[in-house]
Design a protein around this motif. Sequence first.
Motif, short mmCIF file in Angstrom:
data_model
loop_
_atom_site.label_atom_id
_atom_site.label_comp_id
_atom_site.label_asym_id
_atom_site.label_seq_id
_atom_site.Cartn_x
_atom_site.Cartn_y
_atom_site.Cartn_z
N LEU A 52 0.84 -1.20 0.00
CA LEU A 52 0.00 0.00 0.00
C LEU A 52 0.88 1.25 0.00
CD1 LEU A 52 -2.71 1.48 0.25
CD2 LEU A 52 -2.60 1.08 2.73
N ALA A 53 1.92 1.25 0.81
CA ALA A 53 2.83 2.40 0.88
C ALA A 53 3.49 2.65 -0.47
CB ALA A 53 3.90 2.16 1.95
N LYS A 54 3.91 1.60 -1.14
CA LYS A 54 4.54 1.76 -2.45
C LYS A 54 3.57 2.40 -3.45
CE LYS A 54 7.02 -1.94 -3.72
NZ LYS A 54 7.43 -3.37 -3.79
N TYR A 79 10.34 3.49 12.28
CA TYR A 79 10.17 2.04 12.06
C TYR A 79 9.73 1.79 10.61
CZ TYR A 79 8.26 -2.65 12.18
OH TYR A 79 7.98 -3.97 11.90
N PHE A 80 8.79 2.59 10.13
CA PHE A 80 8.33 2.46 8.74
C PHE A 80 9.50 2.58 7.77
CE2 PHE A 80 7.14 4.92 4.90
CZ PHE A 80 6.45 3.92 4.23
N SER A 81 10.33 3.59 7.96
CA SER A 81 11.47 3.80 7.06
C SER A 81 12.45 2.64 7.12
CB SER A 81 12.18 5.11 7.39
OG SER A 81 11.32 6.20 7.12
N ARG A 82 12.73 2.15 8.34
CA ARG A 82 13.66 1.02 8.48
C ARG A 82 13.13 -0.24 7.82
NH1 ARG A 82 13.81 2.64 13.77
NH2 ARG A 82 12.75 0.74 14.44
N GLY A 89 14.61 -2.50 -0.21
CA GLY A 89 15.98 -2.32 -0.67
C GLY A 89 16.40 -0.88 -0.84
N MET A 90 15.50 0.04 -0.54
CA MET A 90 15.81 1.47 -0.60
C MET A 90 14.85 2.20 0.31
SD MET A 90 14.22 2.39 -4.37
CE MET A 90 14.86 0.91 -5.12
N SER A 91 15.20 3.43 0.63
CA SER A 91 14.35 4.22 1.51
C SER A 91 13.04 4.59 0.79
CB SER A 91 15.06 5.50 1.94
OG SER A 91 15.17 6.38 0.83
N PRO A 92 12.01 4.95 1.54
CA PRO A 92 10.75 5.38 0.90
C PRO A 92 10.96 6.58 -0.01
CG PRO A 92 10.39 4.99 3.24
CD PRO A 92 11.87 4.89 3.00
N GLY A 93 11.81 7.52 0.40
CA GLY A 93 12.07 8.71 -0.42
C GLY A 93 12.74 8.36 -1.74
N THR A 94 13.71 7.47 -1.69
CA THR A 94 14.39 7.04 -2.91
C THR A 94 13.42 6.29 -3.81
OG1 THR A 94 16.49 6.87 -1.73
CG2 THR A 94 16.31 5.67 -3.81
N GLY A 99 10.01 6.71 -8.78
CA GLY A 99 8.66 6.38 -9.21
C GLY A 99 8.33 4.90 -9.11
N GLY A 100 9.07 4.19 -8.26
CA GLY A 100 8.84 2.77 -8.09
C GLY A 100 9.26 1.95 -9.29
N LYS A 101 10.04 2.55 -10.18
CA LYS A 101 10.42 1.87 -11.42
C LYS A 101 11.61 0.94 -11.26
CE LYS A 101 8.55 5.08 -14.79
NZ LYS A 101 7.60 5.82 -14.24
N ILE A 102 12.35 1.06 -10.17
CA ILE A 102 13.45 0.14 -9.95
C ILE A 102 13.25 -0.58 -8.63
CG2 ILE A 102 15.13 1.49 -11.28
CD1 ILE A 102 16.33 2.37 -8.58
N GLU A 103 13.71 -1.80 -8.59
CA GLU A 103 13.66 -2.59 -7.38
C GLU A 103 15.09 -3.08 -7.13
OE1 GLU A 103 11.06 -3.50 -5.29
OE2 GLU A 103 9.64 -2.27 -6.39
N VAL A 104 15.56 -2.94 -5.91
CA VAL A 104 16.89 -3.40 -5.55
C VAL A 104 16.74 -4.77 -4.90
CG1 VAL A 104 18.87 -2.94 -4.07
CG2 VAL A 104 17.69 -1.04 -5.20
#
Length: 112
Positions: A52-54, A79-82, A89-94, A99-104
Motif C-alpha cells: 500500500l505504501a509503495k 520504524y516504517f522507514s527502516r 531495498g531502498m528508503s521510501p524517499g528514494t 517512481g517505483g520503477k526500480i527494485e533493488v
Amino acid sequence: MLNFIDDNLVKNLKEKDVAEHCNLSVTYFSKVFHRHLGVSFRDYVINKKLSLAKDLLKQDMRCQISVVAYQCGFNDVSYFSRIFKKRVGMSPGTYRNFGGKIEVPVGQSKQP
C-alpha cells in the motif's frame, strides 16, 4: 479472514484480533495461517502495508513520508522507514524519487 485483514489493515491489527474473528485460538490460527499462506501473520500484514505504501508513494510525489506511513497503519515513521528499506531495498524517499520503477534485490542493497 483475508478480507478482514484487508479491511482492518491500517488499524493496529493483532493476530489475536483476527483469530477471535475466525473463532480460533491464536496458536491454531497462527499454524493454519502459515501453512496456507507460507508466511507468518506479521510478515503478511507488513508486506500488505508496504505494498500500500509503495502505491501511495507512486501516486503522490508531494505527500510527506510520515503521512504515507500513518495512512498505511505505521505509528512510528522511523520504524516504517527502516522496515521499508529492509524489505524493499531502498528508503521510501528514494523509492518515490524513482517512481517505483526500480527494485533493488534486498540482499544487495548495501554498499561495501
